[in-house]
Design a protein around this motif. Structure first.
Motif, PDB file in Angstrom:
ATOM      1  N   ASP A  22       9.492  10.658  94.814  1.00  0.00           N
ATOM      2  CA  ASP A  22      10.379  10.426  93.470  1.00  0.00           C
ATOM      3  C   ASP A  22      10.371   8.916  93.236  1.00  0.00           C
ATOM      4  OD1 ASP A  22      10.676  13.180  93.280  1.00  0.00           O
ATOM      5  OD2 ASP A  22      12.738  13.141  94.438  1.00  0.00           O
ATOM      6  N   ALA A  23      10.077   8.092  94.129  1.00  0.00           N
ATOM      7  CA  ALA A  23      10.201   6.721  93.728  1.00  0.00           C
ATOM      8  C   ALA A  23       9.146   6.261  92.546  1.00  0.00           C
ATOM      9  CB  ALA A  23       9.898   5.842  94.890  1.00  0.00           C
ATOM     10  N   PHE A  24       8.174   7.141  92.621  1.00  0.00           N
ATOM     11  CA  PHE A  24       7.122   6.822  91.445  1.00  0.00           C
ATOM     12  C   PHE A  24       7.789   7.706  90.429  1.00  0.00           C
ATOM     13  CE2 PHE A  24       4.926   6.405  95.436  1.00  0.00           C
ATOM     14  CZ  PHE A  24       4.112   5.394  95.050  1.00  0.00           C
ATOM     15  N   ARG A  25       8.788   6.882  89.474  1.00  0.00           N
ATOM     16  CA  ARG A  25       9.365   7.534  88.295  1.00  0.00           C
ATOM     17  C   ARG A  25       8.622   8.153  87.509  1.00  0.00           C
ATOM     18  NH1 ARG A  25      13.293   2.840  89.179  1.00  0.00           N
ATOM     19  NH2 ARG A  25      14.527   3.681  90.804  1.00  0.00           N
ATOM     20  N   ARG A  26       7.366   7.480  87.106  1.00  0.00           N
ATOM     21  CA  ARG A  26       6.300   7.926  86.240  1.00  0.00           C
ATOM     22  C   ARG A  26       4.909   8.205  86.828  1.00  0.00           C
ATOM     23  NH1 ARG A  26       6.825   2.956  82.385  1.00  0.00           N
ATOM     24  NH2 ARG A  26       6.024   2.291  84.197  1.00  0.00           N
ATOM     25  N   GLU A  35       8.304  -2.292  97.230  1.00  0.00           N
ATOM     26  CA  GLU A  35       9.038  -1.528  96.070  1.00  0.00           C
ATOM     27  C   GLU A  35       9.459  -0.035  96.414  1.00  0.00           C
ATOM     28  OE1 GLU A  35       7.032  -3.713  92.051  1.00  0.00           O
ATOM     29  OE2 GLU A  35       5.885  -2.208  93.294  1.00  0.00           O
ATOM     30  N   VAL A  36       8.777   0.692  97.057  1.00  0.00           N
ATOM     31  CA  VAL A  36       9.003   2.007  97.498  1.00  0.00           C
ATOM     32  C   VAL A  36      10.027   2.058  98.562  1.00  0.00           C
ATOM     33  CG1 VAL A  36       8.188   4.284  98.622  1.00  0.00           C
ATOM     34  CG2 VAL A  36       6.684   2.709  97.032  1.00  0.00           C
ATOM     35  N   ALA A  37      10.065   1.105  99.331  1.00  0.00           N
ATOM     36  CA  ALA A  37      11.323   1.006 100.633  1.00  0.00           C
ATOM     37  C   ALA A  37      12.551   0.791  99.668  1.00  0.00           C
ATOM     38  CB  ALA A  37      10.823   0.190 101.400  1.00  0.00           C
ATOM     39  N   ARG A  38      12.674  -0.261  98.794  1.00  0.00           N
ATOM     40  CA  ARG A  38      13.879  -0.597  98.164  1.00  0.00           C
ATOM     41  C   ARG A  38      14.283   0.499  97.397  1.00  0.00           C
ATOM     42  NH1 ARG A  38      12.129  -5.366  96.599  1.00  0.00           N
ATOM     43  NH2 ARG A  38      11.012  -4.576  94.752  1.00  0.00           N
ATOM     44  N   ARG A  39      13.539   1.161  96.514  1.00  0.00           N
ATOM     45  CA  ARG A  39      13.771   2.285  95.715  1.00  0.00           C
ATOM     46  C   ARG A  39      14.182   3.597  96.612  1.00  0.00           C
ATOM     47  NH1 ARG A  39       9.580   3.115  90.779  1.00  0.00           N
ATOM     48  NH2 ARG A  39      10.017   0.910  89.695  1.00  0.00           N
ATOM     49  N   LEU A  50       5.405   7.047 106.172  1.00  0.00           N
ATOM     50  CA  LEU A  50       5.646   8.091 105.335  1.00  0.00           C
ATOM     51  C   LEU A  50       4.403   8.133 103.996  1.00  0.00           C
ATOM     52  CD1 LEU A  50       9.482   8.363 104.559  1.00  0.00           C
ATOM     53  CD2 LEU A  50       7.794  10.292 105.720  1.00  0.00           C
ATOM     54  N   LEU A  51       4.219   6.889 103.633  1.00  0.00           N
ATOM     55  CA  LEU A  51       3.165   6.520 102.651  1.00  0.00           C
ATOM     56  C   LEU A  51       1.888   6.783 103.184  1.00  0.00           C
ATOM     57  CD1 LEU A  51       4.182   3.456 100.705  1.00  0.00           C
ATOM     58  CD2 LEU A  51       4.036   5.657  99.785  1.00  0.00           C
ATOM     59  N   TYR A  52       1.506   6.388 104.540  1.00  0.00           N
ATOM     60  CA  TYR A  52       0.264   6.743 105.038  1.00  0.00           C
ATOM     61  C   TYR A  52       0.045   8.038 105.221  1.00  0.00           C
ATOM     62  CZ  TYR A  52      -3.372   6.789 108.521  1.00  0.00           C
ATOM     63  OH  TYR A  52      -4.777   7.090 109.242  1.00  0.00           O
ATOM     64  N   THR A  53       0.846   8.805 105.818  1.00  0.00           N
ATOM     65  CA  THR A  53       0.905  10.469 105.812  1.00  0.00           C
ATOM     66  C   THR A  53       0.664  11.091 104.606  1.00  0.00           C
ATOM     67  OG1 THR A  53       2.247  10.351 107.809  1.00  0.00           O
ATOM     68  CG2 THR A  53       2.038  12.399 106.741  1.00  0.00           C
ATOM     69  N   LEU A  54       1.446  10.402 103.541  1.00  0.00           N
ATOM     70  CA  LEU A  54       1.029  11.355 102.165  1.00  0.00           C
ATOM     71  C   LEU A  54      -0.232  10.876 101.567  1.00  0.00           C
ATOM     72  CD1 LEU A  54       4.740  10.425 100.693  1.00  0.00           C
ATOM     73  CD2 LEU A  54       3.802  12.892 101.045  1.00  0.00           C
ATOM     74  N   GLY A  65      -8.257  -2.986  95.420  1.00  0.00           N
ATOM     75  CA  GLY A  65      -8.141  -4.469  95.376  1.00  0.00           C
ATOM     76  C   GLY A  65      -6.710  -4.660  94.930  1.00  0.00           C
ATOM     77  N   THR A  66      -5.697  -4.044  95.428  1.00  0.00           N
ATOM     78  CA  THR A  66      -4.183  -4.328  95.346  1.00  0.00           C
ATOM     79  C   THR A  66      -3.523  -3.955  96.556  1.00  0.00           C
ATOM     80  OG1 THR A  66      -3.416  -2.722  94.228  1.00  0.00           O
ATOM     81  CG2 THR A  66      -4.330  -3.999  92.863  1.00  0.00           C
ATOM     82  N   LYS A  67      -2.349  -4.176  96.726  1.00  0.00           N
ATOM     83  CA  LYS A  67      -1.565  -3.854  97.818  1.00  0.00           C
ATOM     84  C   LYS A  67      -0.394  -2.656  97.298  1.00  0.00           C
ATOM     85  CE  LYS A  67      -1.361  -7.510 100.757  1.00  0.00           C
ATOM     86  NZ  LYS A  67      -0.717  -8.697 101.290  1.00  0.00           N
ATOM     87  N   LYS A  68      -0.983  -1.903  96.052  1.00  0.00           N
ATOM     88  CA  LYS A  68      -0.085  -1.098  95.418  1.00  0.00           C
ATOM     89  C   LYS A  68      -0.758   0.618  95.872  1.00  0.00           C
ATOM     90  CE  LYS A  68       1.556  -3.890  91.842  1.00  0.00           C
ATOM     91  NZ  LYS A  68       2.084  -3.884  90.394  1.00  0.00           N
ATOM     92  N   VAL A  69       0.336   1.524  95.567  1.00  0.00           N
ATOM     93  CA  VAL A  69       0.112   2.581  95.839  1.00  0.00           C
ATOM     94  C   VAL A  69       0.248   3.513  94.379  1.00  0.00           C
ATOM     95  CG1 VAL A  69       0.775   4.849  97.177  1.00  0.00           C
ATOM     96  CG2 VAL A  69       0.485   2.488  98.334  1.00  0.00           C
TER      97      VAL A  69
END
Length: 71
Positions: A22-26, A35-39, A50-54, A65-69
């Motif tokens: 749900d943190a990925f609002r769009r 950002e995910v941890a903060r949200r 959790l992100l690794y498992t997902l 090329g980024t640190k983003k998911v």
């Protein structure tokens, strides 16, 4: 996340994983671990796991090329 204490059917780790999604609002949102941890109000280490498992299950993917998911 709303606490449902005393409910034997509520699985908190599943709720936290859904909060991460749900943190990925769009659908086009690209977020860093911080950002995910903060949200989600989760620790960065817990959020990472959790992100690794997902990611392993195909629910999120890393942006090359980024640190983003991305969801």
């Amino acid at each position: 996340m709303e606490k449902l204490s005393g409910n034997n059917y509520f699985i908190e780790v599943v709720a936290k994983a859904l909060d991460v999604l749900d943190a990925f609002r769009r659908l086009e949102d690209e977020l860093t671990l911080s950002e995910v941890a903060r949200r989600t109000n989760l620790s960065p280490s817990y959020t990472f796991r959790l992100l690794y498992t997902l990611e392993q299950k195909g629910w999120v993917r890393r942006v090359p090329g980024t640190k983003k998911v991305h969801r």
